[in-house]
Design an enzyme around this catalytic site. Structure first.
Site, PDB file in Angstrom:
ATOM      1  N   CYS A  24      33.909  48.923  38.448  1.00  0.00           N
ATOM      2  CA  CYS A  24      34.937  48.985  39.499  1.00  0.00           C
ATOM      3  C   CYS A  24      34.855  50.304  40.261  1.00  0.00           C
ATOM      4  O   CYS A  24      34.812  50.323  41.496  1.00  0.00           O
ATOM      5  CB  CYS A  24      36.326  48.797  38.897  1.00  0.00           C
ATOM      6  SG  CYS A  24      36.643  47.104  38.328  1.00  0.00           S
TER       7      CYS A  24
ATOM      8  N   HIS B  72      42.989  47.359  41.826  1.00  0.00           N
ATOM      9  CA  HIS B  72      42.953  46.681  40.536  1.00  0.00           C
ATOM     10  C   HIS B  72      44.135  45.722  40.414  1.00  0.00           C
ATOM     11  O   HIS B  72      45.201  45.958  40.990  1.00  0.00           O
ATOM     12  CB  HIS B  72      43.008  47.703  39.395  1.00  0.00           C
ATOM     13  CG  HIS B  72      41.669  48.177  38.957  1.00  0.00           C
ATOM     14  ND1 HIS B  72      41.247  49.495  39.078  1.00  0.00           N
ATOM     15  CD2 HIS B  72      40.629  47.515  38.389  1.00  0.00           C
ATOM     16  CE1 HIS B  72      40.015  49.609  38.596  1.00  0.00           C
ATOM     17  NE2 HIS B  72      39.619  48.427  38.165  1.00  0.00           N
TER      18      HIS B  72
ATOM     19  N   GLU C 175      43.685  51.886  44.423  1.00  0.00           N
ATOM     20  CA  GLU C 175      43.088  53.098  43.866  1.00  0.00           C
ATOM     21  C   GLU C 175      43.021  54.211  44.912  1.00  0.00           C
ATOM     22  O   GLU C 175      42.692  53.980  46.063  1.00  0.00           O
ATOM     23  CB  GLU C 175      41.681  52.802  43.338  1.00  0.00           C
ATOM     24  CG  GLU C 175      41.634  51.805  42.193  1.00  0.00           C
ATOM     25  CD  GLU C 175      42.279  52.345  40.917  1.00  0.00           C
ATOM     26  OE1 GLU C 175      42.468  53.582  40.814  1.00  0.00           O
ATOM     27  OE2 GLU C 175      42.595  51.532  40.030  1.00  0.00           O
TER      28      GLU C 175
END
Length: 215
Positions: free
Chosen positions: A141, A165, A78
């Site tokens: 998350c 992820h 991310e």
């Protein structure tokens, strides 16, 4: 070098979480770095409380949080976490914050300080699919990624932090036709490759290569 790796417990009606199952299979040392793996609850504030305890006690040089993103086709480091909880579903204790800041004294967003482009390249070199993701969502998350970067900024200013992820495991898509999934061993190999890149780039700038998207 010391790296703290986190994985969530199952949530959203799933019996297993590939993040937790994958980190259980990681070796104690990767590319010379000491690896400490911990389970965190899929609960907004509690996940951060557990993370903070381990950041303070372990004093890691890097924090890599791992989470399940069902439907994604590869491993996706991310790029950014935003200071906003907006839960589509309740967490594992029934909390469902809507349009709620994560930290009143925090920045609007924190960019990952991990070498996300190098992580993608390393995963590709392992023969596995990966890409940079530009949204971690607005559930636990994103919450934990934001908290990790906030906490590292406060307690370990020289450390790096970020989130990746991963897709569903094969076992999770038996009753989900046309849904992407990966073998657990491949997910674990991908995480190992990402950690290898984190160690390899600890004193270097990230790769300069395209990782953006048009939409």
């Amino acid at each position: 070098m010391k790296i703290l790796v986190t994985g969530f417990d199952p949530f959203g009606g799933e019996a297993i979480n590939p993040a937790l199952e994958a980190i259980k299979k990681l070796p104690a040392t990767i590319h010379g770095a000491e690896i400490k793996c911990i389970e965190v609850p899929t609960v907004f504030q509690k996940s951060a409380d557990v993370l903070q305890q381990h950041i303070e006690s372990f004093q890691p040089d890097a924090v890599l949080c791992i989470g399940q993103a069902g439907g994604r086709t590869g491993l996706t480091p991310e790029r950014v976490a935003i200071n906003q909880d907006d839960a589509r579903i309740p967490d594992n204790e029934g909390n469902q914050p809507i349009d709620t800041p994560i930290r009143a004294d925090g920045k609007a967003a924190y960019f990952s300080t991990l070498p996300i482009k190098a992580m993608v390249a390393a995963i590709h070199q392992a023969g596995l699919p990966a890409s940079v993701s530009n949204t971690a969502g607005t559930f636990v998350c994103n919450h934990l990624m934001y908290q990790a970067l906030y906490l590292v900024d406060k307690y370990c200013p020289n450390a790096k932090a970020g989130f990746m992820h991963i897709p569903f495991m094969m076992e999770q898509v038996v009753d989900k036709p046309n849904t992407a999934a990966m073998n657990l061993d491949d997910i674990t190999r991908g995480i190992e490759a990402a950690i290898f890149a984190i160690v390899d780039f600890k004193d270097r700038s990230d790769l300069k290569r395209v990782g953006g998207a048009t939409h």
